[in-house]
Write an enzyme that holds these catalytic residues in place. Sequence first.
Site, mmCIF file in Angstrom:
data_model
loop_
_atom_site.group_PDB
_atom_site.id
_atom_site.type_symbol
_atom_site.label_atom_id
_atom_site.label_comp_id
_atom_site.label_asym_id
_atom_site.label_seq_id
_atom_site.Cartn_x
_atom_site.Cartn_y
_atom_site.Cartn_z
ATOM 1 N N TYR A 178 0.863 -1.345 -0.044
ATOM 2 C CA TYR A 178 -0.095 -0.079 0.108
ATOM 3 C C TYR A 178 0.996 1.299 0.018
ATOM 4 O O TYR A 178 0.567 2.279 -0.638
ATOM 5 C CB TYR A 178 -0.981 -0.047 1.186
ATOM 6 C CG TYR A 178 -1.805 1.428 1.382
ATOM 7 C CD1 TYR A 178 -2.645 1.878 0.375
ATOM 8 C CD2 TYR A 178 -1.537 2.159 2.635
ATOM 9 C CE1 TYR A 178 -3.183 3.066 0.482
ATOM 10 C CE2 TYR A 178 -2.411 3.234 2.710
ATOM 11 C CZ TYR A 178 -2.993 3.757 1.587
ATOM 12 O OH TYR A 178 -3.761 4.797 1.850
ATOM 13 N N ARG A 222 1.653 6.995 -6.749
ATOM 14 C CA ARG A 222 0.310 7.934 -7.072
ATOM 15 C C ARG A 222 0.763 9.292 -6.816
ATOM 16 O O ARG A 222 0.239 10.117 -7.619
ATOM 17 C CB ARG A 222 -0.781 7.559 -5.992
ATOM 18 C CG ARG A 222 -1.950 8.457 -5.858
ATOM 19 C CD ARG A 222 -3.361 7.870 -5.189
ATOM 20 N NE ARG A 222 -2.909 7.536 -3.922
ATOM 21 C CZ ARG A 222 -4.040 7.357 -3.015
ATOM 22 N NH1 ARG A 222 -5.109 7.029 -3.256
ATOM 23 N NH2 ARG A 222 -3.790 6.886 -1.679
ATOM 24 N N TYR A 264 -0.778 12.584 6.818
ATOM 25 C CA TYR A 264 -0.356 11.691 7.725
ATOM 26 C C TYR A 264 1.088 11.640 7.959
ATOM 27 O O TYR A 264 1.755 12.001 7.241
ATOM 28 C CB TYR A 264 -0.719 10.253 7.015
ATOM 29 C CG TYR A 264 -2.062 9.552 7.355
ATOM 30 C CD1 TYR A 264 -2.808 10.175 8.505
ATOM 31 C CD2 TYR A 264 -2.534 8.562 6.542
ATOM 32 C CE1 TYR A 264 -4.302 9.648 8.328
ATOM 33 C CE2 TYR A 264 -3.626 7.927 6.802
ATOM 34 C CZ TYR A 264 -4.566 8.364 7.581
ATOM 35 O OH TYR A 264 -5.985 7.972 7.862
ATOM 36 N N ARG A 292 -11.129 13.023 2.691
ATOM 37 C CA ARG A 292 -12.312 12.293 3.448
ATOM 38 C C ARG A 292 -13.609 12.284 2.785
ATOM 39 O O ARG A 292 -14.048 11.284 2.798
ATOM 40 C CB ARG A 292 -12.189 12.789 4.765
ATOM 41 C CG ARG A 292 -11.000 12.694 5.620
ATOM 42 C CD ARG A 292 -10.480 11.502 5.918
ATOM 43 N NE ARG A 292 -9.250 11.469 6.538
ATOM 44 C CZ ARG A 292 -8.659 10.252 6.806
ATOM 45 N NH1 ARG A 292 -8.785 9.195 6.233
ATOM 46 N NH2 ARG A 292 -7.625 10.362 7.522
ATOM 47 N N GLU A 342 -14.046 -1.301 6.516
ATOM 48 C CA GLU A 342 -13.834 0.035 6.166
ATOM 49 C C GLU A 342 -15.359 0.200 5.359
ATOM 50 O O GLU A 342 -15.787 -0.494 4.631
ATOM 51 C CB GLU A 342 -12.661 0.296 4.980
ATOM 52 C CG GLU A 342 -12.473 1.585 4.352
ATOM 53 C CD GLU A 342 -11.201 1.929 3.837
ATOM 54 O OE1 GLU A 342 -10.343 1.452 4.388
ATOM 55 O OE2 GLU A 342 -11.204 2.164 2.866
HETATM 56 C C1 3EB Z 1 -7.724 5.611 6.118
HETATM 57 O O1 3EB Z 1 -8.424 6.452 6.602
HETATM 58 C C2 3EB Z 1 -7.977 4.234 5.550
HETATM 59 O O2 3EB Z 1 -5.260 5.544 0.088
HETATM 60 O O3 3EB Z 1 -6.942 6.271 -1.168
HETATM 61 C C3 3EB Z 1 -9.304 5.322 2.991
HETATM 62 C C4 3EB Z 1 -9.515 5.998 1.951
HETATM 63 C C5 3EB Z 1 -8.036 4.909 3.133
HETATM 64 C C6 3EB Z 1 -8.645 6.025 0.589
HETATM 65 C C7 3EB Z 1 -6.396 5.741 -0.263
HETATM 66 C C8 3EB Z 1 -6.861 5.056 2.193
HETATM 67 C C9 3EB Z 1 -7.384 5.650 0.819
HETATM 68 O O4 3EB Z 1 -6.474 5.953 5.973
HETATM 69 C C10 3EB Z 1 -7.547 3.960 4.128
#
Ligand code: 3EB
Length: 338
Positions: free
Chosen positions: A146, A153, A206, A219, A326
Amino acid sequence: MSLRHDTRTSTDDSARGDTLGGTLIGNIRPAPPTVAWPCQPLRARLLGGEGAAPLQECWRADGAVQEGRSQGIHWRRTAHLLFGVIELDEGSAAPARADETPLQATSRVLYERLFDLLRAQRLPQLWRVWNYLARINDESHGLERYRQFNLGRHAAFVQAQRETGGQVPAACAIGVESGPLSVAFLAGGTPLVPLENPRQVSAWRYPAQYGPRAPTFSRAALAHPPGQEALFISGTASIVGHETLHAGDVAAQCRETVRNLDAMVEQANRAARSARPFALAGLSHRAYVRHAADADTVRRTLQPLLGGAPLVCVQADICRADLLVEVESQGIQPLPPA
Ligand code: 3EB
């Protein structure tokens, strides 16, 4: 209404002229049924509620539909909207640079092609992306897959001179057993309204403990087809701040996830221009469940919290090893007449 989304058991409706494209879920081994429209096969098992038949989820739109294939992308568009699917086998289409892993290079090349298409089609605004990759939590080349995907990306966003925080699409990134890197996307001509969750650190912020490049997604996002407002809530999990909560407790993860979904609906309604407010009960939802044995618990926990709204559950891996579930959500409402 210009954009619609529907879920049905798979039928051959290839003759319909209003289909932009969509997803086929479940029972698609060894090969997905052939359909005429751009189709993303979600190579994951359907979990209960829907019987054994595969599901077909389609985006439909009014107006003349044009279709094309370029650089491995199969797309359809109207004057205002474009849906596309691109699948790349790792390593085949993408000669990796010396400092890239094969998956990282494949992810970069795939997104570079996607951005080339949106530029050429003059619908540059990327609204929603569905990313599926094999063995998402495996490690190779010293890095979780990932995180390799995130590197590639991110590089493509930079290469295309796009923002890597703030104005970024809603998305999910989900693991499946096998198959190519698979990306479906919905784009338009108008900028999205990105939404962030006050309970969570923005994913594009992050800290480095989650990988060398942060994930590039909002989000949630509001997007505006003509006369409409679409709400796309990205893959949402049991994360508060930037940390996973309730490791090992799938029901508690479900409840925390719904608290995050509620927060996103509240943010959406602050920014929305729709005549009616959005509500979880009025959206459609998809849950990714890591362990098939948790399916009943997930459905029983989520269903009442989502007000009985449509919920499709599939078995798939989440992008952090400690996440068991999720949920992603979407809905479309008319805008009040101008
Ligand atoms: C998170 O909240 C969970 O990498 O495009 C959620 C939605 C998550 C999109 C992405 C990753 C992605 O981090 C993981």
